[in-house]
Design an enzyme around this catalytic site. Structure first.
Site, PDB file in Angstrom:
ATOM      1  N   GLU A  67      53.060  71.629  23.606  1.00 23.01           N
ATOM      2  CA  GLU A  67      53.138  73.085  23.476  1.00 23.01           C
ATOM      3  C   GLU A  67      52.937  73.772  24.826  1.00 23.01           C
ATOM      4  O   GLU A  67      52.140  73.311  25.644  1.00 23.01           O
ATOM      5  CB  GLU A  67      52.049  73.589  22.521  1.00 23.01           C
ATOM      6  CG  GLU A  67      52.250  73.145  21.094  1.00 23.01           C
ATOM      7  CD  GLU A  67      51.147  73.655  20.175  1.00 23.01           C
ATOM      8  OE1 GLU A  67      51.393  73.750  18.966  1.00 23.01           O
ATOM      9  OE2 GLU A  67      50.043  73.971  20.676  1.00 23.01           O
TER      10      GLU A  67
ATOM     11  N   LYS B 132      49.448  77.388  29.660  1.00 26.74           N
ATOM     12  CA  LYS B 132      48.806  76.097  29.403  1.00 26.74           C
ATOM     13  C   LYS B 132      49.814  75.155  28.769  1.00 26.74           C
ATOM     14  O   LYS B 132      50.546  75.532  27.864  1.00 26.74           O
ATOM     15  CB  LYS B 132      47.592  76.261  28.481  1.00 26.74           C
ATOM     16  CG  LYS B 132      46.876  74.927  28.217  1.00 26.74           C
ATOM     17  CD  LYS B 132      45.467  75.102  27.677  1.00 26.74           C
ATOM     18  CE  LYS B 132      45.408  75.244  26.185  1.00 26.74           C
ATOM     19  NZ  LYS B 132      44.041  75.067  25.652  1.00 26.74           N
TER      20      LYS B 132
ATOM     21  N   ALA C 189      34.529  65.089  20.682  1.00 20.68           N
ATOM     22  CA  ALA C 189      34.608  65.515  22.075  1.00 20.68           C
ATOM     23  C   ALA C 189      34.013  66.899  22.336  1.00 20.68           C
ATOM     24  O   ALA C 189      33.545  67.195  23.423  1.00 20.68           O
ATOM     25  CB  ALA C 189      36.078  65.485  22.530  1.00 20.68           C
TER      26      ALA C 189
ATOM     27  N   THR D 271      35.345  68.845  12.815  1.00 15.98           N
ATOM     28  CA  THR D 271      35.719  67.508  12.336  1.00 15.98           C
ATOM     29  C   THR D 271      37.201  67.262  12.588  1.00 15.98           C
ATOM     30  O   THR D 271      37.958  68.191  12.867  1.00 15.98           O
ATOM     31  CB  THR D 271      35.411  67.370  10.831  1.00 15.98           C
ATOM     32  OG1 THR D 271      36.173  68.347  10.123  1.00 15.98           O
ATOM     33  CG2 THR D 271      33.934  67.593  10.566  1.00 15.98           C
TER      34      THR D 271
ATOM     35  N   GLY E 227      37.288  73.218  13.576  1.00 19.21           N
ATOM     36  CA  GLY E 227      38.096  72.022  13.334  1.00 19.21           C
ATOM     37  C   GLY E 227      39.379  72.304  12.568  1.00 19.21           C
ATOM     38  O   GLY E 227      40.374  71.612  12.751  1.00 19.21           O
TER      39      GLY E 227
ATOM     40  N   ASP F 155      42.406  73.888  12.588  1.00 17.63           N
ATOM     41  CA  ASP F 155      43.132  74.584  13.654  1.00 17.63           C
ATOM     42  C   ASP F 155      44.626  74.275  13.677  1.00 17.63           C
ATOM     43  O   ASP F 155      45.298  74.531  14.662  1.00 17.63           O
ATOM     44  CB  ASP F 155      42.506  74.267  15.011  1.00 17.63           C
ATOM     45  CG  ASP F 155      42.601  72.782  15.351  1.00 17.63           C
ATOM     46  OD1 ASP F 155      43.025  72.005  14.487  1.00 17.63           O
ATOM     47  OD2 ASP F 155      42.241  72.425  16.486  1.00 17.63           O
TER      48      ASP F 155
END
Lengths: 350, 350
Positions: free
Chosen positions: B56, B69, B139, B201, B225, B227
């Site tokens: 993306e 980004k 992470a 998660t 999480g 998303d």
């Protein structure tokens, strides 16, 4: 690690290989990618317009590699000694999403534009062209001349620009190229008797760099300066009477010479001719036009070519982390572990 | 020249400044940009989907700076020791289109996500929160804990993950952070009595990490999480009874917890609360949810923050050519001019 190729790296690479060899190799890659055109994911550019210019992102993917070019267009930049158009690109592995290469693309775009021009002309021009007329001797001029020399064995280049300094620059840079270089006093002088005419002028308007009276039977016109809405170089009557070839029709309808024509004006995508599914030139006397605006697949090919070259130029950059445990991103926030003395000795002796 | 900041540079920078100081500074930049949210050009991400994942491009511009980004998402990467998500970014000057900074953003995205979480909680949570429950210790976990410590002065963090190794890793990394760290045996043990709950998660499905019976009056839920489409963490009854805050509503409707809710389910964009045009928490007993999916403006803020930092980390790269004559791009193809002896002496003595 990700490879990085800066402008000085690319300059050194091209000098070492030889610019003509580079252009021939690049054209080979572009041709190969054009031949499997239908396997590409082709998106519209993502443009961010502002008062002074535009920043565009141009992605393309063939399902194995993904390329993205960042390119700006800021006409006012020259006032402060900056370039109007600069670019850089990224080549990534589709399977992992990891970037493989970050490269400058200001030079690389100039090289690929010339390679595409010569590839199209080799496909579309009448046989054994001898002479190229170059109208507009800005940043693209020498690349054009050398690509036509390398791919079509052009002997003579005739140059014209309204800016005498730009004309001097091109004549100077092409001295010693092996081409007969003729400095012309007018468009007409440059074009008369030429086999191929490249128009690469800068005026941001609908101008008539070429008019119908200048066009001779069998000429191939390589129109690369008309490349955005409101910017064209050819009188519409020239376009109307010629066979017109484009890169990606939906984009060229908006940005190319054919923005002057009705929406159903017939054009042929160049890749079809290369793939053998469409006819190129139909007779020795017809006029062909490559209405080129630049397309993301060409940038894809250019990055792929540079990546594949056996080269010492460039260096690695740590654009991405390398982790033993992918869930332990935080370990990169901790001080580097001291290397034990024994391991250090092994590193030094290996 | 363009600045380059690699992963090791960013790690060194954060260590030198201190991660909590970095997170506080970053949150300040994000808050400032959220307060002038309406001046941003906000585009949809440009996504390229493939069998193994997605690449993306996420651009954002406030008319002065432009950020882009590049981010991938490839769940299978961990099988070969690679990260599922990596990213890098570019910050450019809108006036000239020139890139100013190329930076790694794998670490920087983790930092900005934590900073946004803590900023939202500082805006929305009940007063004087003491305890954070962290469900999912992948992470993002340590970044969350430290951001809540730095911005909200949390004392205690309770950790739970179904993967004992991920739980060990987070406990180990947070030892010595100054937080009381509690390793919990269940979601319920972690959540009971917590003031704030972060769910982070990894399961790519509509799961119920939190169920209504676990939710206590006045809690603030930071759901990060859930998303992407098809991936949520909260039981819909929790969402239905809470006040829900989002980053950019059109994106969150597709990617966030509220993809489970009717399209007219009321939500408030966080920037409105920060700008003072919308109400945040209405009572000490209501449950608030920050349904966070990540947004390009946050990446813009992160790049802007890194660029503004007084730092020695990173180095210059020649991503763009520097030319005396912008029409003479070809000069970069010519061998470098030898430096005359006198100039060389001046360079050496200066």
């Amino acid at each position: 690690m990700t490879q990085f190729i800066g402008t000085s790296d690319l300059g050194a690479l091209v000098r070492r290989i030889g610019i003509e060899n580079f252009l021939v190799g690049l054209a080979t890659y572009i041709e190969a990618d054009f031949r499997h055109w239908e396997s590409f994911e082709k998106s519209a550019r993502l443009a961010s317009h502002s008062r002074d210019g535009v920043i565009e992102l141009m992605p393309a993917s063939d399902g194995q590699l993904y390329a993205m070019k960042y390119v700006n267009g800021h006409p006012g930049n020259t006032r402060e000694g900056k370039l109007t158009v600069t670019a850089f690109g990224v080549l990534a592995d589709v399977r992992t999403g990891y970037p493989l290469l970050v490269s400058e693309m200001t030079l690389l775009t100039a090289l690929r534009t010339a390679a595409v021009s010569a590839l199209a002309a080799r496909t579309l021009a009448a046989q054994h062209p001898h002479t190229l007329a170059l109208i507009g001797t800005g940043a693209q001029a020498e690349f054009q001349a050398l690509a036509f020399k390398a791919l079509l064995h052009i002997h003579e280049v005739r140059l014209f620009d309204t800016d005498p300094e730009a004309l001097d620059k091109a004549c100077r840079n092409l001295a010693g190229s092996g081409l007969a270089v003729r400095r012309c006093a007018s468009v007409a002088e440059a074009v008369r008797g030429a086999d191929i005419v490249t128009t690469a002028t800068a005026t941001k308007a609908r101008v008539h760099v070429l008019t119908p009276d200048l066009i001779e039977p069998g000429m191939h016109l390589n129109a690369i300066g008309g490349d955005c809405p409101g910017k064209t170089e050819l009188h519409p009557d020239i376009v109307a009477r010629a066979s017109v070839f484009v890169e990606f029709e939906p984009q060229t309808r908006i940005e190319g010479e054919i923005q002057q024509m009705p929406p159903d004006f017939p054009v042929t995508e160049l890749w079809r001719v290369l793939a053998g599914t469409a006819t190129g030139r139909r007779s020795a006397s017809e006029v062909t036009i490559f209405d080129s605006v630049g397309f993301a697949v060409e940038d894809f090919s250019a990055l792929r070519f540079v990546r594949d070259l056996d080269r010492s130029e460039g260096h690695d950059i740590d654009l991405l982390p390398e982790l033993d445990d992918p869930k332990d991103l935080f370990s990169l926030m901790l001080p580097p572990m001291p290397v034990p003395a024994i391991a250090r000795e092994e590193m030094l002796s290996s």
